[in-house]
Enzyme design. Sequence first.
Site, mmCIF file in Angstrom:
data_model
loop_
_atom_site.group_PDB
_atom_site.id
_atom_site.type_symbol
_atom_site.label_atom_id
_atom_site.label_comp_id
_atom_site.label_asym_id
_atom_site.label_seq_id
_atom_site.Cartn_x
_atom_site.Cartn_y
_atom_site.Cartn_z
ATOM 1 N N ARG A 10 19.828 -14.994 5.525
ATOM 2 C CA ARG A 10 19.549 -14.205 4.324
ATOM 3 C C ARG A 10 19.584 -12.724 4.681
ATOM 4 O O ARG A 10 19.302 -12.354 5.826
ATOM 5 C CB ARG A 10 18.185 -14.558 3.715
ATOM 6 C CG ARG A 10 16.998 -13.999 4.480
ATOM 7 C CD ARG A 10 15.673 -14.576 4.002
ATOM 8 N NE ARG A 10 15.333 -14.198 2.648
ATOM 9 C CZ ARG A 10 14.658 -13.097 2.319
ATOM 10 N NH1 ARG A 10 14.253 -12.258 3.259
ATOM 11 N NH2 ARG A 10 14.375 -12.829 1.072
ATOM 12 N N CYS A 19 0.873 -1.171 0.000
ATOM 13 C CA CYS A 19 0.000 0.000 0.000
ATOM 14 C C CYS A 19 0.913 1.224 0.000
ATOM 15 O O CYS A 19 1.893 1.249 0.739
ATOM 16 C CB CYS A 19 -0.885 -0.001 1.248
ATOM 17 S SG CYS A 19 -1.795 1.546 1.443
ATOM 18 N N GLU A 58 1.475 16.870 2.544
ATOM 19 C CA GLU A 58 2.907 16.660 2.284
ATOM 20 C C GLU A 58 3.795 16.667 3.526
ATOM 21 O O GLU A 58 4.810 15.985 3.561
ATOM 22 C CB GLU A 58 3.418 17.772 1.356
ATOM 23 C CG GLU A 58 2.791 17.779 -0.010
ATOM 24 C CD GLU A 58 3.281 18.961 -0.808
ATOM 25 O OE1 GLU A 58 4.139 18.771 -1.669
ATOM 26 O OE2 GLU A 58 2.814 20.087 -0.549
#
Length: 1276
Positions: free
Chosen positions: A365, A88, A1210
């Site tokens: 990993r 998302c 923003e």
Amino acid sequence: RYIRKKHYSANACLLPICCLYGAAVTTVEGVGSTETRVHPVQERLAKCHGSQCGFCSPGMVMSIYTLLRNYPEPTPEQMIAALAGNLCRCTGYRPILDACKTFCKVSSSDDRNTGLCPLVANSLPLLVFFLFKVSTSLFSIDEFQPLDPTQELIFPPELMRMAENQPKRTLFFHGERMTWISPVSLDELLDLKAAHPKAPLVVGNTGVGPEMKFRGVFHPVVIAPARIPDLNVVKYTEDGLTLGAACSLSVAKDVLTNAISEFPEEKTKVFCAVLKQLRTLGGEQIRNVASLGGNIISRKSTSDLNPVLAASNCVLSLASRGKKRRIPLSDIFAGVGNNTITPEEILVSVHIPHSRKGEYVCAFRQAPRRENALSITNAGMRVLFEEGTDIIKDLSIFYGGAASTTVCAKQTCSALTGRHWNEQTLDEACRLILKEIAVPGSASGEKVDYKKTLIISFFYRFFLEVLQSLKTTVNYFSMSAFDPYHYPGIPVEYGSVLQDFKTKMPQSIQIYQAKPDQSPQDPVGRPIMHQSGIKHATGEAVYIDDLPSVDGELFLAVVTSSRAHAKIVSIDTSEALKVPGVFDVISAHDVPATNEFYYSDDPEIVFVICVGQIVCAVVADSDVHAKQAAAKVKIEYEVLEPVILTIEEAIKHNSFFEPKRKLEQGNVDQAFETVDNIIEGEIHIGGQEHFYMETQSVLAVPKGEDKEMDVYVSTQHPAVIQEMVAASLGVPANRIMCHVKRVGGAFGGKLLKSGLLASVAAVAAKKTGRAVRFILSRGDDMLITGGRHPFIGKYKVGFMNDGRIRAVDVNYYINGGCTPDESVLVAAVSLLKMDNAYKIPNLRCWAYACKTNLPSNTAFRGFGFPQSALVTETWITEVADKTGLSPEKIREINMYKENEQTHFKQKLDPQNLIRCWNECMEKSAYYSRKKAANEFNKQNYWKKKGIAIVPLKFPFGLGTRYLSQASALVHIYTDGSVLLTHGGIEMGQGIHTKMIQVASRELNIPMSSIHFCETSTTTVPNACASAGSAGTDVNGMAVKDACQTLLKRLQPIINKNPKGTWNEWIKEAFEQSVSLSATGYFRGYNENMDWEKGEGQPFTYFLFGAACSEVEINCLTGDHKNLRTDIVMDIGCSINPAVDIGQIEGAFVQGIGLYTMEELKYSPEGVLYTRGPDQYKIPAVCDIPEQFSVSLLSSSQNPHAIYASKGIGEAGLFLGCSVFFALRDAVTSVRNERGLKTTFVLNSPLTAEQIRASCADDFTEMVTESWGGVCSSVSG
């Protein structure tokens, strides 16, 4: 499928339709809809505010729904795992997880409604709840319908009967170019493989699918063996477990989990190591379809399973016609004997052995993201000791990611056999491994040094794990070969590195100011659900590519330049035109009027100035045919010099867009002469891909008369689309009707770029006379459209010993790409906002937009501020290092404190900045947690915590009045319903929801009576872009104006009949011929900037905030975990706290991506490598803080905007850098402990690679010098 009787989530893009024979498929529409019944999953996702743009919501619903069908009361761990494969870009995941929590079994310590965790709750002063009527709930659980498993869809009876009664037969599906064969027996499969040795075997399509889609690989025959019983076997034997090659990774995971619970621990070490890798391999959707055999046979370098399976002595059963054989998997990678699998051989099954006494197995990993990401490097290691000793009897070490396939450190293992498991062995092993495992330089930009460091760091981790185990199983200290003085077991402070970071269900709290005295009918200030939330969750929300096909519609695919700077000599379209279904090829010659793609006066010559520039386009009867034909267009180039790709190259060639911008205040040179200290440095900040979920999309439909055209487009700026399309076609703007219902995410990336792409589609539609649909693939979107500007900040800072900063001289260089786009403006804004929260008495700053041969970079949430403010915070932190004061002290000393002027002489009242800072300090319990982090760091050598708090001052404004004007149109119909439209675009920020809230308050009618249809140039002309956080501010004013006009007209009627209803008043108004339609208008904010004088009022007001983040790093790998974030934001009086908090959290997580993860990589020729979710990693569920608190500052007013709110879209992104500086704090702690020099540079994004390199130790030294011993920092 009936035989499995289990539900599986899967990625539609990977699942071939042929493999669904006999399967029941449920899509999001089948789960529930507004026409039938909305399913509890869909309802809760919407009501918990878990959708913003809504494009990812159906995928979220399906992942949660699948889990609930299998486990109606899942654990939080299961829920987190189910969402690991979903992405998302809007929400920051917290509200999605809130919806998930409502289905989970909860412990008494967790509050299901608010997610209020004890740690966060303890840090909130109780007073705050009573004084300010604070609310911590954005939704009410009481409203949710219960989940009733008995009401779910059943498996279709006809499929049951088919599975039970029909004899299994081979299936053949013939396509236009290929044949799909699905056999039912092993013998038949072997015959097919002998007949078609080159035909791939496809089970999950996770290997072949991407090859065909992205690399153009074509297979005329594909064999699908998934229905063969021999390949699906699960069998326990005396010495281990046999799994059929077609078993999915999910089946393997479940079988291993059961085996571990049933067998004694001594026998399950291999199982545990394999299971550990399976947990993070892909997401659940990938594991559900990908096969164990496919993973092995593909021999991919990045396979997490092959190294551990090879190291563990797993055995492969192979079969071909008339022949069977068994070979150890290790032989394939270790170059032993007859180790190649022939083209006609089939992998039937894999035998995974039990571990033995005295045997230890581990797997490791490291990936760009902890979950659902291919490894950078991985490893599988096994050691067997002589009984009762620490003498190595057998050693096996395999690595992935180091070369083109899995590799074995065979010589190292031979050399160490017979040795004691001690420090000398470790030292020699590291040197031998580095010598033996050659890591070639990689074209895709992976750093060789990092891989080498990981290779030996993994071995060291294995060494510690085994040492720890030996302590419990062998009387280790009594061994004569062991000298306890040098290495007394594992020091306590090393223990924590043996624990991997795990993803936990985050706990969160959201605090906002409730208004108890507010009328219950007034929706403003309440956490109202997104007006399209339910439709997002049911899949009914319509995006461009959901629009029904138009009769005769054509599909467009673009042909892009493969050279960064060249002259096109010829374009050969002959082969493309032969592809079935191809209608035409569109080029620059077909543009009737203005061509946005010309860079030369000579129409016969077209120059390309970046890789990814559109050269021509193919239109065909299907998307597939258009893409096939586009691949056949041949372009001949004449390469031109210079090819400028980086900022450094642009500076060298003096390649800039004009004008350059400068701001100066005070006397900088004089100030530098009077300061105590001066630091100089530079920081590099990488670009960022918008990664909106809906790629650029256009549907252009010619109307057939008067040169009219409907253009449906995913854009933030319909008016500019109208203007550019009209200019391209040479028609007046009034013939182009641009429509936008909603946009699946934009973040600044759908302004000018959408106009260029819409023009391409419109020209094709004009030429062919047919509707043209143009939907960019993710790879093409990333290649063509550009993103956030890469940035270099070079600074010189003068300061006093007490921490006061007196002088700053800074130069910013931004990589603008090949055309100006918004780059000069971004450079200017980065200057205006560079001060962040600090008063700098003497300042000189320059900004340069560099012209390079990359696709043009463009607007992106924050618009230059996230880069220039990071530079500022970097030198603030460096000043702290130099003075010996803490970074927060330097921030406090230099923060704006009273009514002052900014560096461009605009007045500023920083009262709320100070309040946000103090409140964040208090709510985060900063000092006590900093002390706890220091304590943790003293007790842990290989793991460190870091904490940082960062303030925010974000100026709001678009710089010029005309850019913030807005219009609205409100119709009241005679039944009392209201149709509202305005110039704003819904792209996830909830603007339509807020506008309906505004209209509801102004007209004093319920929100349910108001409808918003679409934004269109036919209803609101000349609308400004929805950008710069201004959408709600300006359109809200216009909507309010229109509503007040209507109310003024209705007032005489209301006065006559004050007790009447709304519907009665409207009916009466109509009968009295009162106009029930009104436009509203807002002239815009009076903003200006005089660059000659270096002063002005470019902004209308300021938002303030602060964020405190805490992280933990693993010094061996560079991996990190975001532990906790507390944010306090001043956003005035929120119109919709749920939407606004969602915007803050979403922006913050996007900021985490910018500053710590998202890395764009280019080839030396300017080709973008990171072209999709496989290579480019945005934050996932595993990346959000484990504890996440957002508080809206109480009692804040803003006289400049609608209902005293502030534009919030923003500002929050920059706060993601609190994680960057917390990581820096952790790295500083490592370096201080190791006696490393304090000055060090960390660039953005601060990836695991950089963190590992900064945590220098003997391993990193061994890599750089390729010699040396492992001493103090390894053995303590």
